[in-house]
Each structure stands twice: as C-alpha cells, then as structure tokens.
Design a protein around this motif. Structure first.
Motif, PDB file in Angstrom:
ATOM      1  N   VAL A  21       0.824  -1.209   0.000  1.00 35.28           N
ATOM      2  CA  VAL A  21       0.000   0.000   0.000  1.00 35.28           C
ATOM      3  C   VAL A  21       0.856   1.257   0.000  1.00 35.28           C
ATOM      4  CG1 VAL A  21      -2.047  -1.066   1.018  1.00 35.28           C
ATOM      5  CG2 VAL A  21      -0.232  -0.189   2.513  1.00 35.28           C
ATOM      6  N   GLU A  22       2.006   1.162  -0.609  1.00 38.30           N
ATOM      7  CA  GLU A  22       2.848   2.354  -0.727  1.00 38.30           C
ATOM      8  C   GLU A  22       2.157   3.426  -1.546  1.00 38.30           C
ATOM      9  OE1 GLU A  22       6.760   3.209  -3.247  1.00 38.30           O
ATOM     10  OE2 GLU A  22       7.179   1.930  -1.515  1.00 38.30           O
ATOM     11  N   LYS A  23       1.396   3.013  -2.577  1.00 43.39           N
ATOM     12  CA  LYS A  23       0.737   3.959  -3.460  1.00 43.39           C
ATOM     13  C   LYS A  23      -0.687   3.486  -3.739  1.00 43.39           C
ATOM     14  CE  LYS A  23       5.124   4.973  -5.744  1.00 43.39           C
ATOM     15  NZ  LYS A  23       5.906   4.011  -4.957  1.00 43.39           N
ATOM     16  N   PRO A  24      -1.613   4.421  -4.008  1.00 42.28           N
ATOM     17  CA  PRO A  24      -2.966   4.049  -4.434  1.00 42.28           C
ATOM     18  C   PRO A  24      -2.931   3.307  -5.768  1.00 42.28           C
ATOM     19  CG  PRO A  24      -2.918   6.311  -3.638  1.00 42.28           C
ATOM     20  CD  PRO A  24      -1.490   5.874  -3.762  1.00 42.28           C
ATOM     21  N   PRO A  25      -4.062   2.739  -6.188  1.00 37.60           N
ATOM     22  CA  PRO A  25      -3.999   1.737  -7.260  1.00 37.60           C
ATOM     23  C   PRO A  25      -4.353   2.186  -8.674  1.00 37.60           C
ATOM     24  CG  PRO A  25      -6.089   1.529  -6.126  1.00 37.60           C
ATOM     25  CD  PRO A  25      -5.357   2.683  -5.487  1.00 37.60           C
ATOM     26  N   ILE A  26      -4.573   3.483  -8.952  1.00 36.22           N
ATOM     27  CA  ILE A  26      -5.103   3.823 -10.274  1.00 36.22           C
ATOM     28  C   ILE A  26      -4.155   3.420 -11.402  1.00 36.22           C
ATOM     29  CG2 ILE A  26      -4.197   6.191 -10.342  1.00 36.22           C
ATOM     30  CD1 ILE A  26      -6.877   6.999 -11.662  1.00 36.22           C
ATOM     31  N   SER A 185     -11.868   4.961   1.518  1.00 29.89           N
ATOM     32  CA  SER A 185     -12.931   4.377   2.344  1.00 29.89           C
ATOM     33  C   SER A 185     -13.007   2.872   2.152  1.00 29.89           C
ATOM     34  CB  SER A 185     -14.273   5.030   2.017  1.00 29.89           C
ATOM     35  OG  SER A 185     -14.663   4.753   0.685  1.00 29.89           O
ATOM     36  N   GLN A 186     -12.806   2.400   0.909  1.00 28.89           N
ATOM     37  CA  GLN A 186     -12.809   0.962   0.662  1.00 28.89           C
ATOM     38  C   GLN A 186     -11.611   0.293   1.332  1.00 28.89           C
ATOM     39  OE1 GLN A 186     -15.188  -0.956  -1.105  1.00 28.89           O
ATOM     40  NE2 GLN A 186     -16.309   0.953  -0.773  1.00 28.89           N
ATOM     41  N   LEU A 187     -10.461   0.945   1.296  1.00 26.11           N
ATOM     42  CA  LEU A 187      -9.277   0.389   1.955  1.00 26.11           C
ATOM     43  C   LEU A 187      -9.484   0.321   3.456  1.00 26.11           C
ATOM     44  CD1 LEU A 187      -6.331  -0.579   1.770  1.00 26.11           C
ATOM     45  CD2 LEU A 187      -5.631   1.815   1.992  1.00 26.11           C
ATOM     46  N   TYR A 188     -10.068   1.368   4.047  1.00 17.95           N
ATOM     47  CA  TYR A 188     -10.303   1.355   5.492  1.00 17.95           C
ATOM     48  C   TYR A 188     -11.295   0.267   5.871  1.00 17.95           C
ATOM     49  CZ  TYR A 188     -11.219   2.992  10.206  1.00 17.95           C
ATOM     50  OH  TYR A 188     -11.335   3.060  11.578  1.00 17.95           O
ATOM     51  N   ALA A 189     -12.334   0.102   5.044  1.00 15.93           N
ATOM     52  CA  ALA A 189     -13.319  -0.947   5.332  1.00 15.93           C
ATOM     53  C   ALA A 189     -12.678  -2.329   5.259  1.00 15.93           C
ATOM     54  CB  ALA A 189     -14.482  -0.852   4.348  1.00 15.93           C
ATOM     55  N   ARG A 196      -3.985   2.862   7.783  1.00 21.95           N
ATOM     56  CA  ARG A 196      -3.053   3.679   8.569  1.00 21.95           C
ATOM     57  C   ARG A 196      -1.634   3.578   8.011  1.00 21.95           C
ATOM     58  NH1 ARG A 196      -6.551   2.211  12.895  1.00 21.95           N
ATOM     59  NH2 ARG A 196      -5.436   0.247  13.220  1.00 21.95           N
ATOM     60  N   GLU A 197      -1.257   2.386   7.574  1.00 21.33           N
ATOM     61  CA  GLU A 197       0.074   2.234   6.984  1.00 21.33           C
ATOM     62  C   GLU A 197       0.214   3.097   5.734  1.00 21.33           C
ATOM     63  OE1 GLU A 197       2.686  -1.177   4.650  1.00 21.33           O
ATOM     64  OE2 GLU A 197       1.159  -1.817   6.109  1.00 21.33           O
ATOM     65  N   LEU A 199      -1.659   5.854   4.882  1.00 24.08           N
ATOM     66  CA  LEU A 199      -1.807   7.284   5.125  1.00 24.08           C
ATOM     67  C   LEU A 199      -0.650   7.843   5.947  1.00 24.08           C
ATOM     68  CD1 LEU A 199      -3.532   9.817   4.811  1.00 24.08           C
ATOM     69  CD2 LEU A 199      -4.733   9.172   6.915  1.00 24.08           C
ATOM     70  N   TRP A 200      -0.337   7.198   7.056  1.00 26.37           N
ATOM     71  CA  TRP A 200       0.638   7.782   7.967  1.00 26.37           C
ATOM     72  C   TRP A 200       2.074   7.421   7.612  1.00 26.37           C
ATOM     73  CZ3 TRP A 200      -1.201  11.654  10.399  1.00 26.37           C
ATOM     74  CH2 TRP A 200      -2.562  11.674  10.751  1.00 26.37           C
ATOM     75  N   ASP A 201       2.327   6.166   7.274  1.00 23.06           N
ATOM     76  CA  ASP A 201       3.706   5.774   6.975  1.00 23.06           C
ATOM     77  C   ASP A 201       4.142   6.197   5.580  1.00 23.06           C
ATOM     78  OD1 ASP A 201       3.766   4.628   9.456  1.00 23.06           O
ATOM     79  OD2 ASP A 201       3.452   2.582   8.755  1.00 23.06           O
ATOM     80  N   ASN A 202       3.256   5.998   4.591  1.00 24.26           N
ATOM     81  CA  ASN A 202       3.660   6.221   3.208  1.00 24.26           C
ATOM     82  C   ASN A 202       3.305   7.589   2.665  1.00 24.26           C
ATOM     83  OD1 ASN A 202       4.806   3.581   2.167  1.00 24.26           O
ATOM     84  ND2 ASN A 202       2.892   2.868   3.080  1.00 24.26           N
ATOM     85  N   ASN A 203       2.619   8.413   3.453  1.00 25.65           N
ATOM     86  CA  ASN A 203       2.337   9.787   3.044  1.00 25.65           C
ATOM     87  C   ASN A 203       2.948  10.775   4.029  1.00 25.65           C
ATOM     88  OD1 ASN A 203       0.352  10.116   0.567  1.00 25.65           O
ATOM     89  ND2 ASN A 203      -0.243   8.250   1.626  1.00 25.65           N
ATOM     90  N   PHE A 204       2.308  10.969   5.179  1.00 23.66           N
ATOM     91  CA  PHE A 204       2.827  11.938   6.133  1.00 23.66           C
ATOM     92  C   PHE A 204       4.200  11.547   6.652  1.00 23.66           C
ATOM     93  CE2 PHE A 204      -1.817  12.686   6.539  1.00 23.66           C
ATOM     94  CZ  PHE A 204      -1.815  14.035   6.192  1.00 23.66           C
ATOM     95  N   GLY A 205       4.409  10.251   6.870  1.00 21.98           N
ATOM     96  CA  GLY A 205       5.700   9.805   7.380  1.00 21.98           C
ATOM     97  C   GLY A 205       6.844  10.113   6.430  1.00 21.98           C
ATOM     98  N   ARG A 206       6.593   9.952   5.134  1.00 22.80           N
ATOM     99  CA  ARG A 206       7.636  10.272   4.150  1.00 22.80           C
ATOM    100  C   ARG A 206       7.922  11.772   4.111  1.00 22.80           C
ATOM    101  NH1 ARG A 206       9.010   6.376   0.305  1.00 22.80           N
ATOM    102  NH2 ARG A 206       7.820   4.453   0.448  1.00 22.80           N
TER     103      ARG A 206
END
Length: 249
Positions: A21-26, A185-189, A196-197, A199-206
């Motif tokens: 989940v480093e990046k979204p899937p588009i 929302s689908q990923l959270y569900a 969290r990995e 959003l926080w690790d691969n976005n804000f954390g970077r």
C-alpha cells in the motif's frame, strides 16, 4: 497489475503475494486493463508497458491545452514540444511507474487553473479531477502541489482575486471528493491497519521524515537536478516570468 488480473481485487495492491500500500492503485488498475485489452496481441508485461504511453499522451493533451489557453492559438503545440524536449521526461517517460499518472493529474489540474478565469466551472472540474488522479496515483503529493499553487496565485496575480477564481475553487473541491473518498474508504473498510500504513507511513511519514522507509532522503535533491531535468523549458519559463513581472502583484 498481475494480482489485479488474477484476483479482481482493485482495493489492496499486492506485490509477491503481500499487501503493498505504498501507493494508491489507479496506475496498477489502468495497467491491468491495458494488459487485458492487448494481451491477445502482446505478452502481458509488454502490453502493460503501453500504459505509460497512454498516460503520457493524455499529459501532452493537457500541456498543449494549457499552452493554448494561456498564450492563444498555435501555442499549444509549442508547449507540447517544449515539454517533450525536457531531459527529465526523456529519462523517465518510458518507464512503467506511477509517477507518469501523477504527472498527468498535475497537468490536468494546471489546465483547470489556466481555464478558470474564462470558464470557472470547467476549470474547477479539471482542477479537481487532476488532483484526484494525482492522488490515486501517488498519494498526497499532487493535491499538495496544486493546492499550494491555487493558494499562491491570488497573492501574485491580480486577476485571480475574483469571483470566477473563487467559483473554480468551489467546483474543484466538489469534483475532487469522489477521487479522494472512494478508494480510501474501501481500503479502510477492508483493513484499518493497511489504511493507517498507507496514510501515515507512506504519506505523512515520508514528508515529515518520521519513518525509515526507503533510502535517506536528500533534502536538496530536486533543487539540484531541476536545472537540467527541466531543460529547456525552465529557462524559458523564468524568462516569461521576468517579462511579465509588471503584471504580477
């Protein structure tokens, strides 16, 4: 891409059987669709590589449209040729990487900004859609870049201090919502931990340097490579800013 083709799961990207989940899937989804459409003609991996070409072709369309919107008829081709000649694009443009889709999103968003004063609703749509595509390609970087741009523009360009520009921002905010809402929302569900990995690790954390993912970042890397990476467009852009300095602020 192979995981999506094999399982039909577009929500949680997998690499070697493990969630990735480093990046979204588009970009992965588009690669899977291209590979499926052309798999009868080419080996799967070669068909998937055409995905970068399709995203890049759309990017050229938006770059040309922006050039025409800002500088008039006949200037779109000039803008596209300058973009094609940039050394950085020659280095990365042929690679099967998510950055190509993010680049397309940023180009669409910039076109929306350029269009805003003449057609604010259409400009807002393309700004929101571009930010959304960039978000689904590589996370918060593209929306952040476009967001900083629309915040700074009214400070520098008097024409952007208008109701048309404000209307564009409202439409952009509405049009970006589906892009930034559906997949997260689908990923959270599916898995709050993976959400969290991502959003926080691969976005804000970077951005904040609070994790140990990947090599140590060079804080001035992009500033150092920009003069040659964006050549020959960068010096022409700086000259254009200098020429138009009297119309700013």
């Amino acid at each position: 891409m192979h995981h999506i083709l094999r399982t039909g799961d577009w929500v949680v990207p997998h690499l070697a059987g493990e969630p990735f989940v480093e990046k979204p899937p588009i970009f992965f989804i588009s690669a899977a669709l291209v590979a499926r459409a052309l798999g009868w003609l080419l080996p799967l991996h070669d068909a998937a590589r055409l995905t970068s070409g399709l995203w890049l072709a759309l990017t050229f369309v938006f770059v040309a449209a922006t050039g025409r919107e800002l500088h008039g008829r006949g200037r779109g081709l000039v803008a596209a040729v300058l973009f094609a000649g940039c050394i950085g694009l020659l280095v990365r443009g042929h690679q099967l990487i998510t950055d190509i889709a993010m680049l397309c999103g940023v180009a669409a968003g910039l076109y929306g900004i350029a269009l805003a004063l003449r057609r604010p609703a259409a400009g807002g749509f393309w700004l929101g859609a571009g930010a959304g595509v960039g978000f689904l390609a590589k996370g918060l970087l593209a929306p952040g870049l476009l967001g900083v741009t629309v915040v700074l523009l009214p400070l520098a360009v008097p024409a952007c201090r208008s109701r048309h520009f404000a209307l564009m921002l409202v439409v952009a905010a509405l049009s970006v919502l589906p892009w930034i809402g559906i997949w997260p929302s689908q990923l959270y569900a599916r898995s709050p931990e993976l959400f969290r990995e991502w959003l926080w690790d691969n976005n804000f954390g970077r951005f904040l340097g609070s994790n140990d993912i990947g090599p140590t970042a060079d804080r001035f890397h992009y500033l150092r490579i920009l003069p040659w990476y964006a050549f020959p467009a960068l010096p022409l852009a700086l000259w254009t800013l200098w020429q138009g300095r009297g119309r700013l602020a």
